[in-house]
Design a protein around this motif. Structure first.
Motif, PDB file in Angstrom:
ATOM      1  N   GLY A  69      35.478  33.453  30.416  1.00  0.00           N
ATOM      2  CA  GLY A  69      35.973  32.735  31.587  1.00  0.00           C
ATOM      3  C   GLY A  69      37.063  33.478  32.335  1.00  0.00           C
ATOM      4  O   GLY A  69      37.248  33.262  33.537  1.00  0.00           O
ATOM      5  N   ALA A  70      37.784  34.350  31.648  1.00  0.00           N
ATOM      6  CA  ALA A  70      38.841  35.115  32.312  1.00  0.00           C
ATOM      7  C   ALA A  70      38.283  35.994  33.429  1.00  0.00           C
ATOM      8  O   ALA A  70      38.985  36.294  34.396  1.00  0.00           O
ATOM      9  CB  ALA A  70      39.589  35.976  31.289  1.00  0.00           C
ATOM     10  N   TYR A  71      37.024  36.393  33.310  1.00  0.00           N
ATOM     11  CA  TYR A  71      36.395  37.203  34.359  1.00  0.00           C
ATOM     12  C   TYR A  71      36.390  36.438  35.682  1.00  0.00           C
ATOM     13  O   TYR A  71      36.748  36.968  36.727  1.00  0.00           O
ATOM     14  CB  TYR A  71      34.969  37.577  33.935  1.00  0.00           C
ATOM     15  CG  TYR A  71      34.277  38.531  34.883  1.00  0.00           C
ATOM     16  CD1 TYR A  71      34.395  39.904  34.726  1.00  0.00           C
ATOM     17  CD2 TYR A  71      33.495  38.062  35.941  1.00  0.00           C
ATOM     18  CE1 TYR A  71      33.752  40.787  35.586  1.00  0.00           C
ATOM     19  CE2 TYR A  71      32.858  38.934  36.808  1.00  0.00           C
ATOM     20  CZ  TYR A  71      32.992  40.294  36.629  1.00  0.00           C
ATOM     21  OH  TYR A  71      32.379  41.162  37.487  1.00  0.00           O
ATOM     22  N   VAL A  72      35.997  35.164  35.641  1.00  0.00           N
ATOM     23  CA  VAL A  72      35.964  34.350  36.863  1.00  0.00           C
ATOM     24  C   VAL A  72      37.384  34.115  37.377  1.00  0.00           C
ATOM     25  O   VAL A  72      37.625  34.159  38.585  1.00  0.00           O
ATOM     26  CB  VAL A  72      35.232  33.015  36.626  1.00  0.00           C
ATOM     27  CG1 VAL A  72      35.321  32.112  37.851  1.00  0.00           C
ATOM     28  CG2 VAL A  72      33.775  33.265  36.268  1.00  0.00           C
ATOM     29  N   LEU A  73      38.341  33.890  36.478  1.00  0.00           N
ATOM     30  CA  LEU A  73      39.719  33.686  36.925  1.00  0.00           C
ATOM     31  C   LEU A  73      40.256  34.926  37.639  1.00  0.00           C
ATOM     32  O   LEU A  73      41.001  34.808  38.618  1.00  0.00           O
ATOM     33  CB  LEU A  73      40.612  33.293  35.750  1.00  0.00           C
ATOM     34  CG  LEU A  73      40.278  31.955  35.090  1.00  0.00           C
ATOM     35  CD1 LEU A  73      41.265  31.661  33.960  1.00  0.00           C
ATOM     36  CD2 LEU A  73      40.244  30.824  36.092  1.00  0.00           C
ATOM     37  N   ALA A  74      39.876  36.106  37.184  1.00  0.00           N
ATOM     38  CA  ALA A  74      40.273  37.332  37.879  1.00  0.00           C
ATOM     39  C   ALA A  74      39.662  37.382  39.281  1.00  0.00           C
ATOM     40  O   ALA A  74      40.324  37.794  40.241  1.00  0.00           O
ATOM     41  CB  ALA A  74      39.865  38.564  37.070  1.00  0.00           C
TER      42      ALA A  74
END
Length: 129
Positions: free
Chosen positions: A30-35
């Protein structure tokens, strides 16, 4: 002078490479989308205030569906509130194309309906003009 207006939106699309898969099933964290949300927030600040601004906080993040390597993801940030230096933003992420490794290593398809995978609310801060 600020050009910030409620409803100003920025949209980015990105192919998610297989090198970003971290879990079984080619799942991407999910950190990919937050980036990606950080990237569209930066452009919103540039468009509205001529400055990259700073991301201050998220007030809500919902991971609704998985993101997979081989997907094409579309992320949007929209200004929903304007303060003296702060801007509240709504974020959304949709998969618009999905890899089809079940057909072949390089197969993919355009989805008939985009699949909402993540939504969030956040606040950015820009310098006083």
């Amino acid at each position: 002078m600020s050009k910030a207006t409620i409803g100003l939106s920025v949209v980015h699309r990105r192919y998610v490479p297989y090198s970003h898969a971290h879990y079984a099933g080619n799942l991407v964290d999910g950190a990919y989308v937050l980036a990606l949300f950080g990237d569209v927030a930066t452009e919103v600040c540039i468009q509205s205030d001529g400055d990259e601004g700073l991301f201050a906080s998220y007030s809500d993040v919902q991971f609704l569906q998985p993101l997979r390597a081989g997907d094409v993801v579309e992320v949007t940030a929209t200004i929903t509130r304007i303060g003296n230096r702060s801007r509240d933003l709504d974020f959304s992420a949709y998969v618009v194309c999905r890899g089809r490794p079940d057909k072949s290593e390089s197969a993919a398809e355009v989805l008939t309906e985009p699949l909402e995978i993540t939504r969030a609310k956040g606040t950015v801060v820009v310098p006083v003009q």
